[in-house]
Scaffold this motif. Structure first.
Motif, PDB file in Angstrom:
ATOM      1  N   ALA A 165     -10.649 -14.030  30.036  1.00 51.47           N
ATOM      2  CA  ALA A 165     -10.918 -15.390  29.549  1.00 51.47           C
ATOM      3  C   ALA A 165     -11.851 -15.358  28.336  1.00 51.47           C
ATOM      4  O   ALA A 165     -11.658 -16.098  27.375  1.00 51.47           O
ATOM      5  N   LYS A 166     -12.845 -14.493  28.371  1.00 51.22           N
ATOM      6  CA  LYS A 166     -13.770 -14.368  27.235  1.00 51.22           C
ATOM      7  C   LYS A 166     -13.014 -13.899  25.991  1.00 51.22           C
ATOM      8  O   LYS A 166     -13.206 -14.441  24.896  1.00 51.22           O
ATOM      9  N   ASP A 167     -12.133 -12.907  26.153  1.00 53.19           N
ATOM     10  CA  ASP A 167     -11.354 -12.399  25.018  1.00 53.19           C
ATOM     11  C   ASP A 167     -10.431 -13.478  24.449  1.00 53.19           C
ATOM     12  O   ASP A 167     -10.321 -13.642  23.230  1.00 53.19           O
ATOM     13  N   ARG A 168      -9.779 -14.234  25.352  1.00 55.47           N
ATOM     14  CA  ARG A 168      -8.910 -15.318  24.881  1.00 55.47           C
ATOM     15  C   ARG A 168      -9.729 -16.392  24.168  1.00 55.47           C
ATOM     16  O   ARG A 168      -9.310 -16.938  23.152  1.00 55.47           O
ATOM     17  N   GLY A 169     -10.924 -16.695  24.694  1.00 55.01           N
ATOM     18  CA  GLY A 169     -11.803 -17.670  24.055  1.00 55.01           C
ATOM     19  C   GLY A 169     -12.212 -17.232  22.660  1.00 55.01           C
ATOM     20  O   GLY A 169     -12.223 -18.030  21.717  1.00 55.01           O
ATOM     21  N   ASN A 170     -12.539 -15.941  22.515  1.00 49.23           N
ATOM     22  CA  ASN A 170     -12.908 -15.418  21.197  1.00 49.23           C
ATOM     23  C   ASN A 170     -11.738 -15.522  20.218  1.00 49.23           C
ATOM     24  O   ASN A 170     -11.931 -15.876  19.055  1.00 49.23           O
ATOM     25  N   CYS A 171     -10.525 -15.212  20.682  1.00 48.01           N
ATOM     26  CA  CYS A 171      -9.339 -15.331  19.815  1.00 48.01           C
ATOM     27  C   CYS A 171      -9.121 -16.785  19.393  1.00 48.01           C
ATOM     28  O   CYS A 171      -8.839 -17.059  18.218  1.00 48.01           O
ATOM     29  N   ALA A 195     -10.901 -22.757  23.061  1.00 45.72           N
ATOM     30  CA  ALA A 195     -11.981 -21.780  23.220  1.00 45.72           C
ATOM     31  C   ALA A 195     -12.977 -22.260  24.275  1.00 45.72           C
ATOM     32  O   ALA A 195     -13.397 -21.477  25.140  1.00 45.72           O
ATOM     33  N   VAL A 196     -13.341 -23.546  24.227  1.00 43.67           N
ATOM     34  CA  VAL A 196     -14.254 -24.108  25.235  1.00 43.67           C
ATOM     35  C   VAL A 196     -13.651 -23.931  26.626  1.00 43.67           C
ATOM     36  O   VAL A 196     -14.335 -23.516  27.569  1.00 43.67           O
ATOM     37  N   GLU A 197     -12.354 -24.217  26.757  1.00 48.99           N
ATOM     38  CA  GLU A 197     -11.682 -24.091  28.048  1.00 48.99           C
ATOM     39  C   GLU A 197     -11.723 -22.649  28.553  1.00 48.99           C
ATOM     40  O   GLU A 197     -12.036 -22.402  29.718  1.00 48.99           O
ATOM     41  N   SER A 239     -21.088 -22.721  23.466  1.00 48.53           N
ATOM     42  CA  SER A 239     -21.919 -23.653  22.692  1.00 48.53           C
ATOM     43  C   SER A 239     -21.477 -23.696  21.238  1.00 48.53           C
ATOM     44  O   SER A 239     -21.441 -24.766  20.618  1.00 48.53           O
ATOM     45  N   GLY A 240     -21.129 -22.538  20.690  1.00 49.36           N
ATOM     46  CA  GLY A 240     -20.641 -22.495  19.313  1.00 49.36           C
ATOM     47  C   GLY A 240     -19.355 -23.283  19.154  1.00 49.36           C
ATOM     48  O   GLY A 240     -19.162 -23.992  18.149  1.00 49.36           O
ATOM     49  N   ALA A 241     -18.459 -23.178  20.146  1.00 46.98           N
ATOM     50  CA  ALA A 241     -17.202 -23.931  20.095  1.00 46.98           C
ATOM     51  C   ALA A 241     -17.472 -25.432  20.206  1.00 46.98           C
ATOM     52  O   ALA A 241     -16.870 -26.228  19.476  1.00 46.98           O
TER      53      ALA A 241
END
Length: 153
Positions: free
Chosen positions: A100-106, A116-118, A138-140
């Motif tokens: 999930a973290k990797d998908r959020g970063n992408c 990304a927030v999701e 937070s950045g998203a």
């Protein structure tokens, strides 16, 4: 979402493989909990997905759909009637978090800040103490202009 209900254990998955699939197991675990291996079936819009396997990432209550990460790493959103549980070792909570973290970063890199927030929120369900994921989310939120959400835990 209760993390204890979101992640399956290997013992529960093996028990589910030994017995016929059930809608809901006696202990409250769903055969479609995060990390469970499923097969896609009955999709008319994208018939090429039928018969393919993937892992459940999360259930989205408002949409009544499951997000499934296919073995090809594509994430699809499907209704419960379009997936069936299959035997296999479920992902650990750590593996789900990292995915999930990797998908959020992408998503963040390509400018899809809502997604990304999701994804970062899914990762936090599996490790609420990871300050890097909180920072990324937070950045998203900041990029979306949702500044009050920055303090959301």
């Amino acid at each position: 979402m209760d993390l204890a209900r979101a992640v399956r254990t290997i013992a529960l998955e093996q028990a589910a493989c030994a017995a016929p699939p059930q809608e809901e197991e006696d202990n409250g675990w769903s055969a479609f909990s995060a990390g469970a291996m499923v097969e896609i079936q009955g999709i008319r819009a994208r018939p090429g997905l039928n018969g393919q396997h993937g892992r459940v990432i999360q259930f989205v209550p408002g949409k009544d759909r499951y997000r499934v990460e296919m073995l090809s790493k594509e994430v699809v959103s499907v209704r419960k009637l379009n997936i069936r549980p299959v035997c296999g070792v479920p992902q650990s909570s750590q593996e789900i978090k990292v995915g999930a973290k990797d998908r959020g970063n992408c998503c963040f890199r390509r400018g899809d800040f809502s997604k990304a927030v999701e994804e970062f929120s899914v990762a936090l369900l599996h490790d609420a103490g990871d300050h890097v994921i909180f920072s990324n989310r937070s950045g998203a939120y900041a990029r979306l202009g949702q500044f009050l959400s920055l303090i959301h835990i």
